[in-house]
Enzyme design. Structure first.
Site, PDB file in Angstrom:
ATOM      1  N   GLY A  46       0.829  -1.751   0.047  1.00 13.98           N
ATOM      2  CA  GLY A  46      -0.083   0.168   0.420  1.00 13.98           C
ATOM      3  C   GLY A  46       0.459   1.264  -0.439  1.00 13.98           C
ATOM      4  O   GLY A  46       2.047   1.486  -0.116  1.00 13.98           O
ATOM      5  N   GLN A  51       3.107   9.905   0.861  1.00 10.69           N
ATOM      6  CA  GLN A  51       4.572   9.309   1.438  1.00 10.69           C
ATOM      7  C   GLN A  51       5.718   9.947  -0.254  1.00 10.69           C
ATOM      8  O   GLN A  51       6.520   9.666   0.129  1.00 10.69           O
ATOM      9  CB  GLN A  51       4.387   7.133   1.743  1.00 10.69           C
ATOM     10  N   CYS A  94       6.205  -0.553   7.885  1.00  6.17           N
ATOM     11  CA  CYS A  94       5.752   1.389   6.824  1.00  6.17           C
ATOM     12  C   CYS A  94       6.832   1.677   5.772  1.00  6.17           C
ATOM     13  O   CYS A  94       7.931   1.375   6.517  1.00  6.17           O
ATOM     14  CB  CYS A  94       5.377   1.859   8.075  1.00  6.17           C
ATOM     15  N   LEU A  95       6.876   1.854   5.085  1.00  8.92           N
ATOM     16  CA  LEU A  95       7.517   2.232   3.674  1.00  8.92           C
ATOM     17  C   LEU A  95       8.553   3.356   4.207  1.00  8.92           C
ATOM     18  O   LEU A  95       9.694   4.064   3.961  1.00  8.92           O
ATOM     19  CB  LEU A  95       7.241   2.240   2.354  1.00  8.92           C
ATOM     20  N   HIS A 136      -4.099   1.834   8.215  1.00  7.34           N
ATOM     21  CA  HIS A 136      -2.900   2.227   8.280  1.00  7.34           C
ATOM     22  C   HIS A 136      -2.774   2.926   7.344  1.00  7.34           C
ATOM     23  O   HIS A 136      -2.582   4.368   7.583  1.00  7.34           O
ATOM     24  CB  HIS A 136      -2.046   0.504   8.110  1.00  7.34           C
ATOM     25  N   GLU A 137      -3.279   3.621   5.872  1.00 11.83           N
ATOM     26  CA  GLU A 137      -3.278   3.833   4.626  1.00 11.83           C
ATOM     27  C   GLU A 137      -3.746   5.552   4.994  1.00 11.83           C
ATOM     28  O   GLU A 137      -3.137   6.531   5.046  1.00 11.83           O
ATOM     29  CB  GLU A 137      -3.119   3.718   3.437  1.00 11.83           C
ATOM     30  N   HIS A 140      -2.041   7.766   7.383  1.00 15.19           N
ATOM     31  CA  HIS A 140      -1.221   8.348   6.582  1.00 15.19           C
ATOM     32  C   HIS A 140      -1.285  10.160   7.055  1.00 15.19           C
ATOM     33  O   HIS A 140      -0.916  10.650   6.647  1.00 15.19           O
ATOM     34  CB  HIS A 140      -0.277   6.996   5.260  1.00 15.19           C
TER      35      HIS A 140
HETATM   36  O1  GNR Z   1       3.988  -2.411   2.587  1.00 13.21           O
HETATM   37  C1  GNR Z   1       2.570  -1.915   3.499  1.00 13.21           C
HETATM   38  N1  GNR Z   1       2.836  -3.580   4.291  1.00 13.21           N
HETATM   39  C2  GNR Z   1       2.249  -3.626   5.732  1.00 13.21           C
HETATM   40  C3  GNR Z   1       2.262  -4.844   6.153  1.00 13.21           C
HETATM   41  C4  GNR Z   1       0.700  -4.857   7.595  1.00 13.21           C
HETATM   42  C5  GNR Z   1       0.377  -3.127   7.437  1.00 13.21           C
HETATM   43  C6  GNR Z   1       0.641  -2.161   6.610  1.00 13.21           C
HETATM   44  C7  GNR Z   1       1.471  -2.674   5.703  1.00 13.21           C
HETATM   45  S1  GNR Z   1       1.013  -0.863   4.380  1.00 13.21           S
HETATM   46  C8  GNR Z   1       3.047  -1.652   4.089  1.00 13.21           C
HETATM   47  C9  GNR Z   1       3.337  -0.249   2.563  1.00 13.21           C
HETATM   48  C10 GNR Z   1       3.441   1.558   3.675  1.00 13.21           C
HETATM   49  O2  GNR Z   1       3.844   1.482   4.417  1.00 13.21           O
HETATM   50  N2  GNR Z   1       2.025   1.704   3.438  1.00 13.21           N
HETATM   51  O3  GNR Z   1       1.897   2.782   3.667  1.00 13.21           O
HETATM   52 NI    NI Z   2       2.891   3.597   5.840  1.00 14.61          NI
END
Ligand code: GNR
Ligand code: NI
Length: 174
Positions: A46, A51, A94-95, A136-137, A140
Site C-alpha cells: 500500500g 509518502q 511501513c515504507l 494504516h493508509e 497516513h
Molecule cells: O507494505 C506495507 N505492508 C504492510 C504490512 C502490514 C500492515 C500495513 C502495511 S502497509 C505497508 C506499506 C506502507 O507503508 N503503506 O503506507
Molecule cells: Ni505506511
C-alpha cells in the site's frame, strides 16, 4: 510512469494532514500511476500520496501474492464509515519506517466509502489484511503512523534503531 522517492521518518511532511481531491482528472490519474509504480518497486502492499510528498487523500494498494496477477486498488478520499468492535492483530511495517515491524491491534472489519480511479463513488466492506492496510493508509492521510500506537518506550526503540540503520546505509551509499 515514474518511481518517486519515499519519505522516511522523522520527515515532518509525513505528519501533515492531506486534503481531499476535488476532481479526479488526468493529473490525479498520473499521480496514482506514479504511486503504484513506486509502491511496486519498493516493494510494498500500500502507499499513501503523502509518502511521496503529495498531501492529497489518495491511496493505492495491491494485496496480490507474488505469483498472482497484479490487482491494483485505488482509493480517493477514503472515508471510514464503520468499524467493528472486534479487533485483529497484524505485524505491521511501513515504507516510511523501513525495516521496522510491530504488532498492532485495529478493528478487524471496516466499511470504506471512496472514489475509484475514474472518480466513481464506491463502498467496500473490508476484513483481513485489506481492513488493516486501508486503516494504516487512512492514518497516513491524517498524519498518523503505526508507531503512534506503541508505548513511548517501544516507539523510541524503533526510532533509535531506524536512525542507526539509516546512518549505516548513508555511509555505504557515500
Ligand atoms: O507494505 C506495507 N505492508 C504492510 C504490512 C502490514 C500492515 C500495513 C502495511 S502497509 C505497508 C506499506 C506502507 O507503508 N503503506 O503506507
Ligand atoms: Ni505506511
Amino acid at each position: 510512469m515514474t518511481v518517486k522517492k519515499i519519505l522516511i521518518i522523522p520527515d515532518p511532511i509525513l505528519r501533515k494532514k492531506s486534503e481531499p481531491v476535488k476532481k479526479v482528472d488526468k493529473d490525479i490519474q498520473n499521480l496514482m500511476d506514479d504511486m503504484l509504480e513506486t509502491m511496486y518497486s519498493a516493494p510494498g502492499i500500500g502507499l499513501a500520496a503523502i509518502q511521496i510528498g503529495v498531501p492529497k487523500r489518495i491511496v493505492v494498494m495491491d494485496l496480490s501474492k507474488e505469483d498472482e496477477k497484479k490487482t491494483p486498488f485505488y482509493f480517493i478520499n477514503p472515508e471510514l464509515v464503520w468499524k467493528s468492535k472486534s479487533k485483529a492483530t497484524y505485524e505491521e511495517g511501513c515504507l516510511s519506517i523501513p525495516n521496522q515491524f510491530a504488532k498492532i491491534q485495529r478493528p478487524e472489519k471496516c466499511k470504506i466509502n471512496f472514489l475509484d480511479y475514474n472518480g466513481k463513488e464506491k463502498s467496500i466492506e473490508a476484513d483481513g489484511l485489506l481492513a488493516t492496510c486501508i486503516q494504516h493508509e487512512i492514518d497516513h492521510l491524517n498524519g498518523v503512523l503505526f508507531i503512534d500506537y506503541l508505548s513511548k518506550l517501544k516507539k523510541n526503540m524503533i526510532m533509535k534503531k531506524l536512525m542507526k540503520e539509516q546512518k549505516e546505509i548513508d555511509r555505504i551509499v557515500v
